[in-house]
Design a protein around this motif. Sequence first.
Motif, PDB file in Angstrom:
ATOM      1  N   ARG A 152      -1.520 -34.428-124.192  1.00  0.00           N
ATOM      2  CA  ARG A 152      -2.361 -35.065-123.104  1.00  0.00           C
ATOM      3  C   ARG A 152      -1.728 -36.622-123.675  1.00  0.00           C
ATOM      4  O   ARG A 152      -1.992 -38.050-123.171  1.00  0.00           O
ATOM      5  CB  ARG A 152      -3.728 -35.248-124.776  1.00  0.00           C
ATOM      6  CG  ARG A 152      -3.541 -33.267-124.122  1.00  0.00           C
ATOM      7  CD  ARG A 152      -5.753 -34.063-123.958  1.00  0.00           C
ATOM      8  NE  ARG A 152      -5.440 -32.713-122.761  1.00  0.00           N
ATOM      9  CZ  ARG A 152      -6.412 -31.365-123.550  1.00  0.00           C
ATOM     10  NH1 ARG A 152      -5.911 -31.411-125.100  1.00  0.00           N
ATOM     11  NH2 ARG A 152      -6.830 -30.029-122.849  1.00  0.00           N
ATOM     12  N   SER A 192      -1.303 -39.655-121.220  1.00  0.00           N
ATOM     13  CA  SER A 192      -1.842 -41.181-121.720  1.00  0.00           C
ATOM     14  C   SER A 192      -0.953 -41.872-120.723  1.00  0.00           C
ATOM     15  O   SER A 192      -1.241 -43.058-120.933  1.00  0.00           O
ATOM     16  CB  SER A 192      -2.815 -40.976-122.770  1.00  0.00           C
ATOM     17  OG  SER A 192      -2.516 -42.316-122.698  1.00  0.00           O
ATOM     18  N   ARG A 196     -12.531 -35.397-113.473  1.00  0.00           N
ATOM     19  CA  ARG A 196     -11.584 -35.642-114.495  1.00  0.00           C
ATOM     20  C   ARG A 196     -12.290 -36.618-115.106  1.00  0.00           C
ATOM     21  O   ARG A 196     -11.495 -38.136-115.361  1.00  0.00           O
ATOM     22  CB  ARG A 196     -10.525 -35.076-114.687  1.00  0.00           C
ATOM     23  CG  ARG A 196      -9.944 -35.122-116.154  1.00  0.00           C
ATOM     24  CD  ARG A 196      -8.530 -34.041-115.747  1.00  0.00           C
ATOM     25  NE  ARG A 196      -7.690 -34.458-116.403  1.00  0.00           N
ATOM     26  CZ  ARG A 196      -6.402 -34.569-116.720  1.00  0.00           C
ATOM     27  NH1 ARG A 196      -5.496 -34.908-116.366  1.00  0.00           N
ATOM     28  NH2 ARG A 196      -5.863 -34.844-118.560  1.00  0.00           N
ATOM     29  N   VAL A 197     -12.910 -36.582-116.308  1.00  0.00           N
ATOM     30  CA  VAL A 197     -13.760 -37.922-117.044  1.00  0.00           C
ATOM     31  C   VAL A 197     -12.343 -38.776-117.662  1.00  0.00           C
ATOM     32  O   VAL A 197     -11.830 -40.363-117.417  1.00  0.00           O
ATOM     33  CB  VAL A 197     -14.751 -38.029-117.890  1.00  0.00           C
ATOM     34  CG1 VAL A 197     -14.878 -39.209-117.808  1.00  0.00           C
ATOM     35  CG2 VAL A 197     -15.821 -38.128-116.422  1.00  0.00           C
ATOM     36  N   GLY A 198     -11.934 -37.411-119.017  1.00  0.00           N
ATOM     37  CA  GLY A 198     -10.922 -38.008-119.661  1.00  0.00           C
ATOM     38  C   GLY A 198      -9.724 -37.577-119.559  1.00  0.00           C
ATOM     39  O   GLY A 198      -9.901 -36.594-119.015  1.00  0.00           O
ATOM     40  N   LEU A 199      -8.968 -37.779-120.053  1.00  0.00           N
ATOM     41  CA  LEU A 199      -7.796 -36.904-121.159  1.00  0.00           C
ATOM     42  C   LEU A 199      -8.091 -35.891-121.663  1.00  0.00           C
ATOM     43  O   LEU A 199      -7.446 -35.039-122.000  1.00  0.00           O
ATOM     44  CB  LEU A 199      -7.476 -37.918-121.626  1.00  0.00           C
ATOM     45  CG  LEU A 199      -6.290 -38.498-120.874  1.00  0.00           C
ATOM     46  CD1 LEU A 199      -5.084 -39.278-121.852  1.00  0.00           C
ATOM     47  CD2 LEU A 199      -5.218 -37.880-119.936  1.00  0.00           C
ATOM     48  N   GLU A 236     -15.229 -33.566-123.527  1.00  0.00           N
ATOM     49  CA  GLU A 236     -16.202 -34.377-124.527  1.00  0.00           C
ATOM     50  C   GLU A 236     -17.302 -33.750-125.032  1.00  0.00           C
ATOM     51  O   GLU A 236     -17.827 -33.394-123.867  1.00  0.00           O
ATOM     52  CB  GLU A 236     -16.221 -35.960-124.333  1.00  0.00           C
ATOM     53  CG  GLU A 236     -15.001 -37.151-124.475  1.00  0.00           C
ATOM     54  CD  GLU A 236     -14.926 -38.305-124.753  1.00  0.00           C
ATOM     55  OE1 GLU A 236     -16.376 -38.509-124.804  1.00  0.00           O
ATOM     56  OE2 GLU A 236     -14.459 -38.958-124.138  1.00  0.00           O
ATOM     57  N   LEU A 272      -8.316 -40.065-113.121  1.00  0.00           N
ATOM     58  CA  LEU A 272      -9.371 -40.096-114.347  1.00  0.00           C
ATOM     59  C   LEU A 272      -9.957 -41.768-114.359  1.00  0.00           C
ATOM     60  O   LEU A 272      -9.728 -42.456-113.543  1.00  0.00           O
ATOM     61  CB  LEU A 272      -7.895 -39.971-115.167  1.00  0.00           C
ATOM     62  CG  LEU A 272      -6.736 -39.134-115.709  1.00  0.00           C
ATOM     63  CD1 LEU A 272      -6.080 -39.944-116.563  1.00  0.00           C
ATOM     64  CD2 LEU A 272      -7.519 -37.896-116.476  1.00  0.00           C
ATOM     65  N   ASP A 294     -11.076 -42.922-116.603  1.00  0.00           N
ATOM     66  CA  ASP A 294     -10.506 -43.169-118.042  1.00  0.00           C
ATOM     67  C   ASP A 294      -9.465 -42.948-118.398  1.00  0.00           C
ATOM     68  O   ASP A 294      -8.879 -41.730-118.547  1.00  0.00           O
ATOM     69  CB  ASP A 294     -11.446 -42.731-119.404  1.00  0.00           C
ATOM     70  CG  ASP A 294     -11.961 -43.724-120.628  1.00  0.00           C
ATOM     71  OD1 ASP A 294     -10.394 -44.707-120.838  1.00  0.00           O
ATOM     72  OD2 ASP A 294     -12.853 -42.822-121.995  1.00  0.00           O
ATOM     73  N   ARG A 295      -8.554 -43.626-118.955  1.00  0.00           N
ATOM     74  CA  ARG A 295      -7.070 -43.365-119.210  1.00  0.00           C
ATOM     75  C   ARG A 295      -6.788 -43.653-120.329  1.00  0.00           C
ATOM     76  O   ARG A 295      -5.352 -43.663-121.010  1.00  0.00           O
ATOM     77  CB  ARG A 295      -6.525 -44.061-118.211  1.00  0.00           C
ATOM     78  CG  ARG A 295      -6.240 -45.421-118.265  1.00  0.00           C
ATOM     79  CD  ARG A 295      -5.248 -45.696-117.165  1.00  0.00           C
ATOM     80  NE  ARG A 295      -5.625 -47.611-116.889  1.00  0.00           N
ATOM     81  CZ  ARG A 295      -4.491 -48.024-116.036  1.00  0.00           C
ATOM     82  NH1 ARG A 295      -3.508 -47.657-115.118  1.00  0.00           N
ATOM     83  NH2 ARG A 295      -4.603 -49.665-115.938  1.00  0.00           N
ATOM     84  N   SER A 296      -8.295 -44.281-121.504  1.00  0.00           N
ATOM     85  CA  SER A 296      -7.964 -44.595-121.916  1.00  0.00           C
ATOM     86  C   SER A 296      -7.521 -43.306-123.843  1.00  0.00           C
ATOM     87  O   SER A 296      -7.719 -42.275-123.085  1.00  0.00           O
ATOM     88  CB  SER A 296      -8.746 -45.697-123.062  1.00  0.00           C
ATOM     89  OG  SER A 296      -9.854 -44.705-122.912  1.00  0.00           O
ATOM     90  N   ILE A 297      -6.773 -43.471-124.415  1.00  0.00           N
ATOM     91  CA  ILE A 297      -6.639 -42.470-125.781  1.00  0.00           C
ATOM     92  C   ILE A 297      -7.158 -42.758-127.195  1.00  0.00           C
ATOM     93  O   ILE A 297      -6.662 -43.778-127.045  1.00  0.00           O
ATOM     94  CB  ILE A 297      -5.576 -41.506-125.544  1.00  0.00           C
ATOM     95  CG1 ILE A 297      -5.611 -40.433-126.798  1.00  0.00           C
ATOM     96  CG2 ILE A 297      -4.130 -42.861-126.510  1.00  0.00           C
ATOM     97  CD1 ILE A 297      -4.605 -39.937-125.749  1.00  0.00           C
TER      98      ILE A 297
END
Length: 171
Positions: free
Chosen positions: A38, A42, A95-98, A101, A134, A136-139
């Motif tokens: 992941r 990211s 897919r929202v994020g990696l 949640e 995605l 949100d591509r932040s981690i």
Amino acid sequence: MHPPPSERPGLVLVLVTALIPLAITAGGAWLLMHAGPRVIESLSARSWPEAPGRVVDALVEEVDQGGHGPGTKRWFEVHITYAFEAAGQTHRGDRVGLWRELRLGPQAKDVAASYPPGHPVPVYYDPLNPARSLLDRSIGGGPWAMVCAGVLLLALGVVMLVGFARGLSRG
């Protein structure tokens, strides 16, 4: 010189002593296998292009975590479906994020309410495979901490295993 057989540690002691570095090594490997892909994705997603998208639907679903009884928290996941255009075609993503949640009920409902149908959203997509997208591509710091801990545990476990093997060969 090797000590006489009566002074050598027994097989049970050797095996128990070997389990500690093996467990540390396995723990480090597990952390790396869990968080590493992941983190790599990211880093790759940071170069993905952005396309304007629109929310199609936002649903809240209860997730069974296997706990039942008094004091058990109920967890929920928000599923957001969105549409966007890339390479001249319309694509749908969910897919929202990696990371998956899980949230408590009120938080999940608030998140879903912030994505009403038709709401514009920026979509980040893999130019080689726009089906991978995605919102949100932040981690966060958690995955980085897992990777760092994994590397440290793996290195510590390997050093301990090498020392253990050397100790066995010396008798």
